[in-house]
Scaffold this motif. Structure first.
Motif, PDB file in Angstrom:
ATOM      1  N   ASN A  30     -81.864  37.018   5.240  1.00 43.05           N
ATOM      2  CA  ASN A  30     -80.900  38.523   5.191  1.00 43.05           C
ATOM      3  C   ASN A  30     -79.883  38.509   4.244  1.00 43.05           C
ATOM      4  OD1 ASN A  30     -82.701  40.399   7.169  1.00 43.05           O
ATOM      5  ND2 ASN A  30     -82.204  38.389   8.350  1.00 43.05           N
ATOM      6  N   PRO A  31     -79.555  39.634   3.755  1.00 41.01           N
ATOM      7  CA  PRO A  31     -78.136  39.324   2.997  1.00 41.01           C
ATOM      8  C   PRO A  31     -76.814  39.835   3.897  1.00 41.01           C
ATOM      9  CG  PRO A  31     -79.196  41.549   2.742  1.00 41.01           C
ATOM     10  CD  PRO A  31     -79.896  40.827   3.385  1.00 41.01           C
ATOM     11  N   GLN A  66     -74.761  25.210  11.868  1.00 39.90           N
ATOM     12  CA  GLN A  66     -75.849  26.046  12.163  1.00 39.90           C
ATOM     13  C   GLN A  66     -75.351  27.425  11.760  1.00 39.90           C
ATOM     14  OE1 GLN A  66     -79.410  25.966  13.358  1.00 39.90           O
ATOM     15  NE2 GLN A  66     -79.009  23.801  12.440  1.00 39.90           N
ATOM     16  N   TRP A  67     -76.128  28.198  10.875  1.00 38.34           N
ATOM     17  CA  TRP A  67     -75.333  29.573  10.478  1.00 38.34           C
ATOM     18  C   TRP A  67     -76.293  30.467  11.262  1.00 38.34           C
ATOM     19  CZ3 TRP A  67     -71.155  29.205   7.845  1.00 38.34           C
ATOM     20  CH2 TRP A  67     -71.074  28.194   6.950  1.00 38.34           C
ATOM     21  N   ARG A  68     -75.638  31.813  11.744  1.00 37.05           N
ATOM     22  CA  ARG A  68     -76.150  33.009  12.428  1.00 37.05           C
ATOM     23  C   ARG A  68     -75.720  34.203  11.551  1.00 37.05           C
ATOM     24  NH1 ARG A  68     -77.581  33.401  17.762  1.00 37.05           N
ATOM     25  NH2 ARG A  68     -76.492  31.454  18.175  1.00 37.05           N
ATOM     26  N   LEU A  69     -76.419  35.216  11.354  1.00 40.98           N
ATOM     27  CA  LEU A  69     -75.968  36.239  10.731  1.00 40.98           C
ATOM     28  C   LEU A  69     -75.264  37.144  11.774  1.00 40.98           C
ATOM     29  CD1 LEU A  69     -76.827  38.409   8.354  1.00 40.98           C
ATOM     30  CD2 LEU A  69     -78.545  39.044   9.837  1.00 40.98           C
ATOM     31  N   ILE A  70     -74.025  37.638  11.271  1.00 47.53           N
ATOM     32  CA  ILE A  70     -73.283  38.210  12.104  1.00 47.53           C
ATOM     33  C   ILE A  70     -73.074  39.779  11.521  1.00 47.53           C
ATOM     34  CG2 ILE A  70     -72.010  36.304  13.354  1.00 47.53           C
ATOM     35  CD1 ILE A  70     -69.514  37.078  11.549  1.00 47.53           C
ATOM     36  N   VAL A  71     -73.074  40.151  10.302  1.00 46.50           N
ATOM     37  CA  VAL A  71     -73.222  41.385   9.672  1.00 46.50           C
ATOM     38  C   VAL A  71     -74.145  41.528   8.492  1.00 46.50           C
ATOM     39  CG1 VAL A  71     -71.750  42.863   8.491  1.00 46.50           C
ATOM     40  CG2 VAL A  71     -70.565  41.637  10.114  1.00 46.50           C
ATOM     41  N   CYS A  72     -75.186  42.385   8.698  1.00 46.81           N
ATOM     42  CA  CYS A  72     -76.246  42.479   7.753  1.00 46.81           C
ATOM     43  C   CYS A  72     -76.061  43.510   6.973  1.00 46.81           C
ATOM     44  CB  CYS A  72     -77.540  42.878   8.449  1.00 46.81           C
ATOM     45  SG  CYS A  72     -78.971  42.683   7.165  1.00 46.81           S
ATOM     46  N   ALA A  73     -76.206  43.166   5.553  1.00 44.06           N
ATOM     47  CA  ALA A  73     -76.078  44.402   4.501  1.00 44.06           C
ATOM     48  C   ALA A  73     -77.106  44.918   4.103  1.00 44.06           C
ATOM     49  CB  ALA A  73     -75.590  43.725   3.113  1.00 44.06           C
ATOM     50  N   VAL A  74     -77.071  46.110   4.243  1.00 42.68           N
ATOM     51  CA  VAL A  74     -78.339  47.172   4.054  1.00 42.68           C
ATOM     52  C   VAL A  74     -78.352  47.790   2.640  1.00 42.68           C
ATOM     53  CG1 VAL A  74     -79.723  49.109   4.779  1.00 42.68           C
ATOM     54  CG2 VAL A  74     -78.405  47.637   6.661  1.00 42.68           C
ATOM     55  N   GLN A  75     -79.534  47.500   1.940  1.00 41.16           N
ATOM     56  CA  GLN A  75     -79.689  47.932   0.594  1.00 41.16           C
ATOM     57  C   GLN A  75     -80.463  49.109   0.565  1.00 41.16           C
ATOM     58  OE1 GLN A  75     -81.687  45.317  -1.867  1.00 41.16           O
ATOM     59  NE2 GLN A  75     -80.079  45.817  -3.708  1.00 41.16           N
ATOM     60  N   LYS A  76     -80.405  50.101  -0.060  1.00 41.99           N
ATOM     61  CA  LYS A  76     -80.900  51.487  -0.038  1.00 41.99           C
ATOM     62  C   LYS A  76     -81.545  51.916  -1.264  1.00 41.99           C
ATOM     63  CE  LYS A  76     -78.520  53.595   3.685  1.00 41.99           C
ATOM     64  NZ  LYS A  76     -78.053  55.074   3.923  1.00 41.99           N
TER      65      LYS A  76
END
Length: 76
Positions: A30-31, A66-76
């Motif tokens: 995810n971005p 280890q990397w964890r997603l904390i903020v996901c960018a949403v593309q429209k």
């Protein structure tokens, strides 16, 4: 910790993408902003780009990177 100025640009959501951890050197599913679970270092990355490798930064403890997603960018 990721910072923001205007809360209207963010939305809280429960999703399993935020619960998964990812190894160094794999493609980001995810971005967004990823945080190292061991030391708290954060990086911003586009979807499909490679998460930083094991030697990107060193830990002072023996915890694995280890990397964890904390903020996901949403593309429209």
């Amino acid at each position: 910790m990721a910072l923001y100025q205007n809360a209207s640009h963010l939305q809280a959501i429960t999703h399993d993408a935020f619960d998964q951890t990812h190894s160094p050197g794999v493609q980001a599913p995810n971005p967004g902003i990823y945080q190292c679970t061991g030391c708290g270092d954060e990086i911003a990355i586009a979807k499909g780009n490679t998460l930083p490798p094991q030697n990107h930064h060193q830990h002072t403890s023996y915890s694995p990177i280890q990397w964890r997603l904390i903020v996901c960018a949403v593309q429209k």
